[in-house]
Design a protein around this motif. Sequence first.
Motif, PDB file in Angstrom:
ATOM      1  N   LEU A  47     -77.002  73.822  18.061  1.00  0.00           N
ATOM      2  CA  LEU A  47     -75.659  73.340  18.526  1.00  0.00           C
ATOM      3  C   LEU A  47     -75.612  72.934  19.790  1.00  0.00           C
ATOM      4  N   ALA A  48     -74.657  71.909  19.908  1.00  0.00           N
ATOM      5  CA  ALA A  48     -74.092  71.448  21.250  1.00  0.00           C
ATOM      6  C   ALA A  48     -72.542  71.593  21.323  1.00  0.00           C
ATOM      7  N   GLY A  49     -71.816  72.278  22.409  1.00  0.00           N
ATOM      8  CA  GLY A  49     -70.560  72.543  22.131  1.00  0.00           C
ATOM      9  C   GLY A  49     -69.833  73.141  23.535  1.00  0.00           C
ATOM     10  N   VAL A  50     -68.840  73.770  23.117  1.00  0.00           N
ATOM     11  CA  VAL A  50     -67.863  74.216  24.105  1.00  0.00           C
ATOM     12  C   VAL A  50     -67.610  75.605  23.847  1.00  0.00           C
ATOM     13  N   VAL A  51     -67.589  76.836  24.850  1.00  0.00           N
ATOM     14  CA  VAL A  51     -67.386  77.964  24.565  1.00  0.00           C
ATOM     15  C   VAL A  51     -65.769  77.999  24.291  1.00  0.00           C
ATOM     16  N   LEU A  52     -65.300  78.705  23.348  1.00  0.00           N
ATOM     17  CA  LEU A  52     -63.985  79.091  23.104  1.00  0.00           C
ATOM     18  C   LEU A  52     -63.514  80.297  23.667  1.00  0.00           C
ATOM     19  N   ARG A  53     -64.251  81.395  23.179  1.00  0.00           N
ATOM     20  CA  ARG A  53     -63.969  82.709  23.540  1.00  0.00           C
ATOM     21  C   ARG A  53     -64.999  83.413  23.663  1.00  0.00           C
ATOM     22  N   TRP A  86     -70.978  83.653  30.706  1.00  0.00           N
ATOM     23  CA  TRP A  86     -70.133  82.421  29.983  1.00  0.00           C
ATOM     24  C   TRP A  86     -68.631  82.789  29.973  1.00  0.00           C
ATOM     25  N   LYS A  87     -68.032  81.559  29.953  1.00  0.00           N
ATOM     26  CA  LYS A  87     -66.737  81.720  29.829  1.00  0.00           C
ATOM     27  C   LYS A  87     -65.971  80.408  29.133  1.00  0.00           C
ATOM     28  N   PRO A  88     -65.103  80.746  28.288  1.00  0.00           N
ATOM     29  CA  PRO A  88     -64.171  79.425  27.754  1.00  0.00           C
ATOM     30  C   PRO A  88     -64.276  78.042  28.610  1.00  0.00           C
ATOM     31  N   GLY A  89     -64.695  76.975  27.760  1.00  0.00           N
ATOM     32  CA  GLY A  89     -64.777  75.857  28.552  1.00  0.00           C
ATOM     33  C   GLY A  89     -65.970  75.481  29.084  1.00  0.00           C
ATOM     34  N   MET A 135     -52.669  76.339  13.332  1.00  0.00           N
ATOM     35  CA  MET A 135     -53.694  75.901  14.452  1.00  0.00           C
ATOM     36  C   MET A 135     -54.686  75.221  13.666  1.00  0.00           C
ATOM     37  N   THR A 136     -55.238  74.185  14.370  1.00  0.00           N
ATOM     38  CA  THR A 136     -55.930  73.283  13.622  1.00  0.00           C
ATOM     39  C   THR A 136     -57.284  72.914  14.571  1.00  0.00           C
ATOM     40  N   THR A 137     -58.483  72.667  14.269  1.00  0.00           N
ATOM     41  CA  THR A 137     -59.435  72.253  15.261  1.00  0.00           C
ATOM     42  C   THR A 137     -59.293  70.976  16.016  1.00  0.00           C
ATOM     43  N   GLN A 138     -58.318  70.211  15.678  1.00  0.00           N
ATOM     44  CA  GLN A 138     -57.917  69.028  16.211  1.00  0.00           C
ATOM     45  C   GLN A 138     -57.478  69.153  17.739  1.00  0.00           C
ATOM     46  N   ALA A 139     -56.749  70.490  18.042  1.00  0.00           N
ATOM     47  CA  ALA A 139     -56.324  70.714  19.273  1.00  0.00           C
ATOM     48  C   ALA A 139     -57.579  71.215  19.996  1.00  0.00           C
ATOM     49  N   ILE A 140     -58.568  71.667  19.680  1.00  0.00           N
ATOM     50  CA  ILE A 140     -59.706  72.092  20.468  1.00  0.00           C
ATOM     51  C   ILE A 140     -60.487  70.685  20.696  1.00  0.00           C
ATOM     52  N   LEU A 141     -60.661  69.836  19.795  1.00  0.00           N
ATOM     53  CA  LEU A 141     -61.125  68.476  20.294  1.00  0.00           C
ATOM     54  C   LEU A 141     -60.455  67.877  21.172  1.00  0.00           C
ATOM     55  N   ASP A 142     -58.875  67.889  21.174  1.00  0.00           N
ATOM     56  CA  ASP A 142     -58.528  67.184  22.218  1.00  0.00           C
ATOM     57  C   ASP A 142     -58.647  67.768  23.562  1.00  0.00           C
ATOM     58  N   ALA A 143     -58.725  69.032  23.671  1.00  0.00           N
ATOM     59  CA  ALA A 143     -59.010  69.755  24.939  1.00  0.00           C
ATOM     60  C   ALA A 143     -60.361  69.380  25.430  1.00  0.00           C
ATOM     61  N   ILE A 144     -61.342  69.374  24.400  1.00  0.00           N
ATOM     62  CA  ILE A 144     -62.795  68.874  24.905  1.00  0.00           C
ATOM     63  C   ILE A 144     -62.833  67.769  25.442  1.00  0.00           C
ATOM     64  N   GLN A 145     -62.005  66.691  24.745  1.00  0.00           N
ATOM     65  CA  GLN A 145     -62.048  65.405  25.223  1.00  0.00           C
ATOM     66  C   GLN A 145     -61.068  64.888  26.339  1.00  0.00           C
ATOM     67  N   SER A 146     -60.211  66.135  26.664  1.00  0.00           N
ATOM     68  CA  SER A 146     -59.628  65.725  27.888  1.00  0.00           C
ATOM     69  C   SER A 146     -60.300  65.953  29.398  1.00  0.00           C
ATOM     70  N   PRO A 147     -60.481  65.255  30.088  1.00  0.00           N
ATOM     71  CA  PRO A 147     -60.944  65.576  31.593  1.00  0.00           C
ATOM     72  C   PRO A 147     -60.289  66.435  32.546  1.00  0.00           C
ATOM     73  N   GLU A 148     -59.121  66.822  31.799  1.00  0.00           N
ATOM     74  CA  GLU A 148     -58.052  67.691  32.560  1.00  0.00           C
ATOM     75  C   GLU A 148     -58.176  69.081  32.402  1.00  0.00           C
ATOM     76  N   THR A 166     -58.905  72.992  31.785  1.00  0.00           N
ATOM     77  CA  THR A 166     -59.478  73.751  32.645  1.00  0.00           C
ATOM     78  C   THR A 166     -60.163  75.062  31.900  1.00  0.00           C
ATOM     79  N   PRO A 167     -60.697  75.997  32.255  1.00  0.00           N
ATOM     80  CA  PRO A 167     -61.250  77.146  31.578  1.00  0.00           C
ATOM     81  C   PRO A 167     -59.953  77.911  31.031  1.00  0.00           C
TER      82      PRO A 167
END
Length: 447
Positions: A123-129, A137-140, A1-14, A16-17
């Motif tokens: 930081l600015a970012g997205v909660v993962l866990r 707070w929740k993922p996403g 698992m790489t950080t690319q999948a995380i980035l893809d999820a962040i950049q997809s408007p679809e 969900t949490p």
Amino acid sequence: MTTQAILDAIQSPESTPADFAALPLPESYRAITVHKDETDMFAGLETRDKDPRKSIHLDEVPLPELGPGEALVAVMASSVNYNSVWTSIFEPLSTFGFLERYGRLSELTKRHDLPYHIIGSDLAGVVLRTGPGVNAWKPGDEVVAHCLSVELESSDGHNDTMLDPEQRIWGFETNFGGLAEIALVKSNQLMPKPNHLSWEEAAAPGLVNSTAYRQLVSRNGAGMKQGDNVLIWGASGGLGSYATQFALAGGANPICVVSSPQKAEICRAMGAEAIIDRNAEGYRFWKDEHEQDPREWKRFGKRIRELTGGEDVDIVFEHPGRETFGASVYVTRKGGTIVTCASTSGYNHEYDNRYLWMSLKRIIGSHFANYREAWEANRLIAKGKIHPTLSKVYSLEETGQAAYDVHRNLHQGKVGVLCLAPEEGLGVRNEEMRAKHLDAINRFRNI
Ligand SMILES: C/C=C/C(=O)SCCNC(=O)CCNC(=O)[C@H](O)C(C)(C)COP(=O)(O)OP(=O)(O)OC[C@H]1O[C@@H](n2cnc3c(N)ncnc32)[C@H](O)[C@@H]1OP(=O)(O)O
Ligand SMILES: NC(=O)C1=CN([C@@H]2O[C@H](COP(=O)(O)OP(=O)(O)OC[C@H]3O[C@@H](n4cnc5c(N)ncnc54)[C@H](OP(=O)(O)O)[C@@H]3O)[C@@H](O)[C@H]2O)C=CC1
């Protein structure tokens, strides 16, 4: 698992949490570090010659275990603060001592005591866990993080969390900071990301904006009021660019001190009118290493009176320390306040105490901000009342250079760093609000 999948999820408007919660976490990630075995690498050098480009590394590090009350956050962008400069030059102390002390507190805090220190306090970012006990707070969730880390097991911190005996600055006195692709924070560091800003803009104000808010506006600091004359050192720098905005937004009168015509122009663009170019006017508050020159304090005070129509300053927003502190105490009006949060030029201050006690002045120490103060400062950003002062943005690989620029005072306002974000300008969710404030948001860019 790489950080690319995380980035893809962040950049997809679809996304969900639930999608974020289901994302497998990588075993390791890229992070900016300093190394414990290099603590003495600058021994014998003058402060200005200690080069952060030599001590700052980009390493692949293992993902830390997530504990109760904590969150793992995918970091899209971060920023360089002066505390990372201090860490990178191992002054005034090596920060590994802080990690060792924190590590002695509990089984869980042992995680922080490592031979490398992942630095960064924004930081600015997205909660993962989120860990056990986290409900707010929740993922996403798209977030920014302030840098106050507290344990709150003692009663001492329950009026004002900055007074907790286990108060630490995340990414300076703790590990797993924000200059990385993933960061570990306590969930009570999280705040909503202002939705009209890009990731790097949202990551820029955090530490300095919160600090300036407590130092200048909060009743825990100077408690600035309408009409106050506020002397602001380094008014186009990290702290000063927010102090200047708070003074203007709060109906006060900032007297901005800077060191070049370009910086004076930035202050003018923010709306300040009273500006002192300390270089052009050539103030020499110290005759030599040991003795100050009160005539120079007086010359400086006269200049302030010229700019204010004869008034002295109600508040001095202090942080340069040794070089300016004597002058700051002198120019403050009777009953006024010198509020200090730092000592960039040296922490052994000297001032003539007669001017303090005879004129009933007060010196207030201020440090970062409690959660509520950080929240209020972030709310002002989110409402477009205060704006990021981001000038330049670097990649994670270039963080050493970014820290070097700040160390050598080559920067303006704040310097940003892209972490997971592949380019600038991403993450804006409210274009309409952004359009309204675009000029102010871009005021510091590329100068
Ligand atoms: C948000 C961003 C912020 C910034 O950018 S701020 C700028 C960067 N930060 C800095 O430059 C600050 C870096 N930190 C430091 O320089 C040090 O961090 C301090 C000087 C603030 C503190 O030094 P230390 O040695 O860590 O702490 P001690 O309080 O002196 O503790 C050492 C021992 O001394 C004991 N002690 C403390 N006060 C007293 C007292 N009043 N009487 C007797 N003993 C005292 C303690 O308990 C402890 O003892 P025991 O070693 O056994 O644990
Ligand atoms: N306690 C706390 O919570 C916090 C403390 N800090 C500390 O505050 C200090 C400043 O941080 P920050 O504003 O982000 O840094 P910056 O370098 O971004 O800005 C500081 C500005 O101060 C001015 N300055 C520097 N040295 C002198 C000097 N000798 N005399 C007069 N002016 C000087 C410079 O402006 P110019 O050249 O234009 O005059 C400089 O741009 C650092 O030491 C930092 O560690 C920062 C944030 C929080």
